[in-house]
Structure formats: C-alpha cells, structure tokens
Design a protein around this motif. Structure first.
Motif, PDB file in Angstrom:
ATOM      1  N   GLU A   1    -129.047  16.323 -15.264  1.00 32.35           N
ATOM      2  CA  GLU A   1    -128.886  17.657 -16.321  1.00 32.35           C
ATOM      3  C   GLU A   1    -129.596  18.520 -15.616  1.00 32.35           C
ATOM      4  O   GLU A   1    -130.525  18.400 -15.515  1.00 32.35           O
ATOM      5  N   SER A   2    -129.524  19.291 -16.260  1.00 30.20           N
ATOM      6  CA  SER A   2    -129.393  20.449 -16.818  1.00 30.20           C
ATOM      7  C   SER A   2    -129.125  21.629 -17.405  1.00 30.20           C
ATOM      8  O   SER A   2    -128.267  21.689 -17.988  1.00 30.20           O
ATOM      9  N   GLY A   3    -129.730  23.036 -17.069  1.00 30.11           N
ATOM     10  CA  GLY A   3    -130.403  23.479 -17.986  1.00 30.11           C
ATOM     11  C   GLY A   3    -130.280  23.915 -19.442  1.00 30.11           C
ATOM     12  O   GLY A   3    -130.151  25.175 -20.147  1.00 30.11           O
ATOM     13  N   GLY A   4    -131.318  23.000 -19.677  1.00 34.11           N
ATOM     14  CA  GLY A   4    -132.381  23.159 -20.430  1.00 34.11           C
ATOM     15  C   GLY A   4    -133.444  24.530 -20.730  1.00 34.11           C
ATOM     16  O   GLY A   4    -133.320  25.292 -19.307  1.00 34.11           O
ATOM     17  N   GLY A   5    -133.974  24.787 -21.920  1.00 32.08           N
ATOM     18  CA  GLY A   5    -134.922  25.795 -21.694  1.00 32.08           C
ATOM     19  C   GLY A   5    -134.996  26.562 -22.896  1.00 32.08           C
ATOM     20  O   GLY A   5    -135.139  25.832 -24.078  1.00 32.08           O
ATOM     21  N   LEU A   6    -135.701  27.688 -23.098  1.00 36.09           N
ATOM     22  CA  LEU A   6    -136.011  28.406 -24.060  1.00 36.09           C
ATOM     23  C   LEU A   6    -135.322  29.052 -24.368  1.00 36.09           C
ATOM     24  O   LEU A   6    -134.998  30.065 -24.140  1.00 36.09           O
ATOM     25  N   VAL A   7    -134.950  28.886 -25.782  1.00 29.53           N
ATOM     26  CA  VAL A   7    -133.765  30.213 -26.627  1.00 29.53           C
ATOM     27  C   VAL A   7    -134.217  30.276 -27.451  1.00 29.53           C
ATOM     28  O   VAL A   7    -134.916  29.425 -28.526  1.00 29.53           O
ATOM     29  N   GLN A   8    -134.067  31.857 -27.605  1.00 29.53           N
ATOM     30  CA  GLN A   8    -134.276  31.871 -29.577  1.00 29.53           C
ATOM     31  C   GLN A   8    -133.383  31.784 -30.806  1.00 29.53           C
ATOM     32  O   GLN A   8    -132.154  30.997 -30.598  1.00 29.53           O
ATOM     33  N   ALA A   9    -133.567  31.140 -31.933  1.00 29.92           N
ATOM     34  CA  ALA A   9    -132.586  30.642 -33.090  1.00 29.92           C
ATOM     35  C   ALA A   9    -131.632  31.676 -33.276  1.00 29.92           C
ATOM     36  O   ALA A   9    -131.666  33.001 -33.304  1.00 29.92           O
TER      37      ALA A   9
ATOM     38  N   GLN B   1    -135.344  19.681 -21.151  1.00 29.25           N
ATOM     39  CA  GLN B   1    -136.457  19.965 -22.010  1.00 29.25           C
ATOM     40  C   GLN B   1    -135.081  21.755 -23.330  1.00 29.25           C
ATOM     41  O   GLN B   1    -134.392  22.338 -22.421  1.00 29.25           O
ATOM     42  N   VAL B   2    -134.958  21.328 -24.195  1.00 30.53           N
ATOM     43  CA  VAL B   2    -134.460  22.415 -25.062  1.00 30.53           C
ATOM     44  C   VAL B   2    -135.237  22.971 -26.538  1.00 30.53           C
ATOM     45  O   VAL B   2    -135.502  21.671 -26.794  1.00 30.53           O
ATOM     46  N   THR B   3    -135.668  24.182 -25.940  1.00 33.67           N
ATOM     47  CA  THR B   3    -136.888  24.587 -27.341  1.00 33.67           C
ATOM     48  C   THR B   3    -135.921  26.011 -28.026  1.00 33.67           C
ATOM     49  O   THR B   3    -135.638  26.795 -27.230  1.00 33.67           O
ATOM     50  N   VAL B   4    -135.921  25.458 -29.142  1.00 34.14           N
ATOM     51  CA  VAL B   4    -135.382  26.492 -29.987  1.00 34.14           C
ATOM     52  C   VAL B   4    -136.442  27.818 -30.830  1.00 34.14           C
ATOM     53  O   VAL B   4    -137.107  26.534 -31.239  1.00 34.14           O
ATOM     54  N   SER B   5    -137.106  28.470 -30.684  1.00 31.75           N
ATOM     55  CA  SER B   5    -137.834  28.687 -31.386  1.00 31.75           C
ATOM     56  C   SER B   5    -137.138  30.152 -32.721  1.00 31.75           C
ATOM     57  O   SER B   5    -136.274  30.574 -32.246  1.00 31.75           O
ATOM     58  N   SER B   6    -138.268  29.607 -33.881  1.00 34.76           N
ATOM     59  CA  SER B   6    -137.718  30.150 -34.702  1.00 34.76           C
ATOM     60  C   SER B   6    -138.134  31.613 -35.398  1.00 34.76           C
ATOM     61  O   SER B   6    -139.279  31.783 -34.038  1.00 34.76           O
TER      62      SER B   6
END
Length: 125
Positions: free
Chosen positions: A6-14, A120-125
């Motif tokens: 897998e690839s493409g995960g990361g930190l993204v805003q809501a 890892q996928v992290t979504v910041s609110s």
C-alpha cells in the motif's frame, strides 16, 4: 512470493481527499477479490470496500458509501481507494487484502488470504 504494497497515505484536512494504492505481485489475481480494511487506534479492524479484479462487482461499508471509490488498473496490477470528503473518523491504518471467497464474505477479514503492511491516513479536523 505474494506481495501487496500500500501507498498514498498521509495527513489531510477534513473535507480533503486522498488516493490509496495497492500494488499486487507474486501471482495472478484475476480470480481474487481485492479489499480495503482499516483499523483505528483502540478499535477493531473494519471493512471499507472490495471489488472483483474484473471490476464487475463492488461493495462498500455504509460509512464510506458515496465518499470512497474502489477501482483497479489491470495493466499495473494495482487497486486504488479514492477517498473524498474525508472526516476525522476516517483516521486509521488502511490495509489492502486479497480473497478468493464470495461477495457475501468480503466484509470478513478472516476470509482474506493475503494482506499488505498498511498505510496511515490521518484526517485533521
């Protein structure tokens, strides 16, 4: 040796988008269904989406319907998960997996034969 990477995960805003990729190698997957699962900290692994390698059939968890799209590129032996309108509750490690079982069992992680290492996928609110 079968590998799902897998690839493409990361930190993204809501409200943002990400596209995860799962590169499959080591065998012919034409008879397999490819699935995506996720696991958030302190929670059980849960089904997200799956599709037959031919693309003729798909299934989604209710929580992602209308926001996530599973697809594949046969030439690249790669399965994708396009994630739109991301929410904080989508934060998790996302795993790609392969199964030869029928659609009725796709939501069951125990029926999958091969797994990737996760992204890892992290979504910041």
């Amino acid at each position: 040796q079968v590998q799902l990477v897998e690839s493409g995960g990361g930190l993204v805003q809501a409200g943002g988008s990400l596209r995860l990729s799962c590169a499959a190698s080591g065998r012919t997957f034409s008879s397999y269904a490819m699935g995506w699962f996720r696991q958030a900290p302190g929670k059980e692994r849960e089904f997200v989406a799956a599709m037959t390698w031919s693309g003729g059939s798909t299934d989604y968890a209710d929580s992602v319907k209308g926001r996530f799209t599973i697809s594949r590129d046969n030439a690249k032996n790669t399965v994708y998960l396009r994630m739109n309108s991301l929410k904080a509750e989508d934060t998790a490690v996302y795993y790609c997996a392969a199964t030869q079982r029928s659609k009725s069992t796709w939501y069951q992680g125990g029926t999958y034969d091969y797994w990737g290492q996760g992204t890892q996928v992290t979504v910041s609110s």
